[in-house]
Motif scaffolding. Structure first.
Motif, PDB file in Angstrom:
ATOM      1  N   THR A   1       0.831  -1.204   0.000  1.00 45.42           N
ATOM      2  CA  THR A   1       0.000   0.000   0.000  1.00 45.42           C
ATOM      3  C   THR A   1       0.866   1.254   0.000  1.00 45.42           C
ATOM      4  O   THR A   1       0.631   2.195  -0.767  1.00 45.42           O
ATOM      5  CB  THR A   1      -0.933   0.006   1.226  1.00 45.42           C
ATOM      6  OG1 THR A   1      -1.739  -1.163   1.223  1.00 45.42           O
ATOM      7  CG2 THR A   1      -1.823   1.240   1.215  1.00 45.42           C
TER       8      THR A   1
ATOM      9  N   LEU B   1      -5.010   2.260 -10.106  1.00 43.22           N
ATOM     10  CA  LEU B   1      -5.864   1.075  -9.967  1.00 43.22           C
ATOM     11  C   LEU B   1      -5.172   0.004  -9.134  1.00 43.22           C
ATOM     12  O   LEU B   1      -5.821  -0.737  -8.388  1.00 43.22           O
ATOM     13  CB  LEU B   1      -6.238   0.530 -11.348  1.00 43.22           C
ATOM     14  CG  LEU B   1      -7.158   1.434 -12.187  1.00 43.22           C
ATOM     15  CD1 LEU B   1      -7.355   0.835 -13.575  1.00 43.22           C
ATOM     16  CD2 LEU B   1      -8.506   1.624 -11.496  1.00 43.22           C
TER      17      LEU B   1
ATOM     18  N   PHE C   1      -5.662   0.900  -5.553  1.00 47.05           N
ATOM     19  CA  PHE C   1      -7.031   0.550  -5.153  1.00 47.05           C
ATOM     20  C   PHE C   1      -7.152  -0.957  -4.915  1.00 47.05           C
ATOM     21  O   PHE C   1      -7.750  -1.400  -3.925  1.00 47.05           O
ATOM     22  CB  PHE C   1      -8.007   0.985  -6.240  1.00 47.05           C
ATOM     23  CG  PHE C   1      -9.440   0.608  -5.959  1.00 47.05           C
ATOM     24  CD1 PHE C   1     -10.245   1.413  -5.170  1.00 47.05           C
ATOM     25  CD2 PHE C   1      -9.979  -0.564  -6.479  1.00 47.05           C
ATOM     26  CE1 PHE C   1     -11.562   1.064  -4.897  1.00 47.05           C
ATOM     27  CE2 PHE C   1     -11.283  -0.924  -6.226  1.00 47.05           C
ATOM     28  CZ  PHE C   1     -12.082  -0.111  -5.423  1.00 47.05           C
TER      29      PHE C   1
ATOM     30  N   HIS D   1      -8.167  -2.732  -1.349  1.00 46.20           N
ATOM     31  CA  HIS D   1      -9.521  -3.283  -1.219  1.00 46.20           C
ATOM     32  C   HIS D   1      -9.650  -4.745  -1.689  1.00 46.20           C
ATOM     33  O   HIS D   1     -10.647  -5.390  -1.360  1.00 46.20           O
ATOM     34  CB  HIS D   1     -10.512  -2.422  -2.013  1.00 46.20           C
ATOM     35  CG  HIS D   1     -10.606  -1.018  -1.515  1.00 46.20           C
ATOM     36  ND1 HIS D   1     -11.291  -0.672  -0.366  1.00 46.20           N
ATOM     37  CD2 HIS D   1     -10.103   0.153  -2.002  1.00 46.20           C
ATOM     38  CE1 HIS D   1     -11.205   0.627  -0.172  1.00 46.20           C
ATOM     39  NE2 HIS D   1     -10.505   1.157  -1.148  1.00 46.20           N
TER      40      HIS D   1
END
Length: 385
Positions: free
Chosen positions: A150, A209, A212, A216
């Motif tokens: 992350t 992307l 993301f 998630h």
């Protein structure tokens, strides 16, 4: 059961396609680098930085595909934070754009600052499994497996977005600068730059992307594969466009960004000589230098016996225009004169435009409408009616 039977061949197909694209991107990247630096290639600093940039992309794809297999054979263990070679792409892209727009990249301490994120990731990857093991940082990262990825993708998105903004601003400044020197921009190939920045915008979107997905979704391996495919396709696109590109560099423009826009004279600056302004207007009317499609600020200044800074000040501060608009306004007036000339009635609009100094129909139509509010066809019909 049937779904599982179908899923296995599909996974094999996807894996094979991934390998084909990745290996193809690596091979093409090496080929383009060799081609750009071959004897027949144009030896310029911008092309040198282009080849370095493609080399970085190629190495990123190679590292993404093969680094894991190679590193496992070493006794030294690295901590997987992310592929640090991705952090080279943004700075090298910025250096290429600087060279492409007539600037010079100087190798100095300020240049090395651009590579600090790369060195930090490399340092952390090499140290977290060696002399920094079993520390608060490594325990935190080990307890949150997705946290390193992350952080890495956040750094990538922020870094790449910053360079995208810098490049966009640089490009806008250079477009303004072009209009201060040349009267026709057809020979200044901006399609390459648009294509180039478009490719890297797609890369930046893939990084976003990926961030993301890491936050998630539980698809980290798929993220790496997807980014590898995007980078490989980017190498294909840049390689194809670069090989076909006749001219990558813009012509040298000896003006500074500070003079890119016309501005009102400062109180400390002397106002342009009205006699020189009159001389310029008479010269344009009598000699019609605008009929030359290759006319530039430098050539017009030389023809009038002025230096280019004098002429630039006359046009910018004295007339409140840039060189591009100043010259093309005369060309529009010349086309309007040709439209009512009885001896030119057999000319079509393109013929008139070329005779007036324009170099293409599209530019002529755009400029004519900007100055008259009508298309050339509409204007001619109004005259005839």
């Amino acid at each position: 059961m049937a779904f599982q039977i179908l899923k296995a061949p599909l996974n094999q197909f996807v894996d094979q396609l991934f390998l084909v694209l990745i290996n193809g991107g690596i091979v093409l990247g090496v080929f383009v680098i060799i081609l750009v630096n071959s004897k027949g290639g144009r030896k310029t600093r911008a092309n040198m930085f282009l080849s370095i940039l493609i080399a970085a992309l190629t190495f990123s794809v190679f590292h993404l595909r093969y680094a894991g297999e190679v590193i496992t054979h070493f006794s030294f263990k690295a901590y997987t934070l992310g592929d640090p070679t991705f952090l080279l792409i943004g700075p090298l892209l910025w250096f290429y754009v600087i060279e492409l727009s007539g600037g010079r990249v100087k190798f100095s301490a300020a240049t090395l600052v651009h590579f600090i994120p790369f060195f930090i990731i490399v340092f952390c990857s090499l140290s977290f499994r060696s002399f920094l093991k079993d520390t608060l940082i490594t325990r935190l990262l080990d307890s949150h497996p997705r946290l390193p990825f992350t952080i890495f993708w956040m750094v990538m998105v922020v870094q790449f977005s910053a360079y995208q903004l810098l490049i966009h601003r640089k490009w806008r400044e250079y477009q303004q600068l072009i209009r201060q020197e040349v009267s026709n921009t057809e020979d200044i190939n901006i399609s390459w730059v648009r294509f180039f920045t478009g490719v890297f915008l797609i890369i930046n979107l893939s990084f976003f992307l990926s961030l993301f997905a890491v936050i998630h979704l539980h698809v980290i391996n798929l993220v790496w594969k997807s980014v590898g495919v995007i980078l490989s396709l980017s190498i294909f696109a840049l390689g194809y466009k670069g090989i076909l590109q006749k001219e990558i560099l813009f012509p040298d423009i000896p003006v500074t960004l500070a003079s890119a826009e016309p501005s009102a004279p400062r109180e400390s600056e002397p106002k342009p000589d009205s006699a020189l302004i009159e001389k310029l207007q008479q010269y344009m009317k009598n000699e019609k230098p605008f009929l030359d499609p290759e006319l530039s600020l430098s050539t017009l200044a030389k023809a009038m016996g002025l230096n280019r800074n004098q002429l630039s000040q006359l046009i910018n501060n004295g007339l409140g225009e840039n060189f591009y608009d100043f010259i093309n306004k005369y060309r529009v007036e010349e086309v309007k004169r040709l439209m009512v000339d009885p001896q030119k009635q057999n000319y079509n609009l393109l013929g008139m435009a070329l005779e007036a100094g324009f170099k293409s129909k599209s530019t002529f139509n755009l400029i004519f409408k900007r100055f008259t509010g009508l298309t050339p066809t509409e204007y001619r019909k109004n005259i005839q009616s």
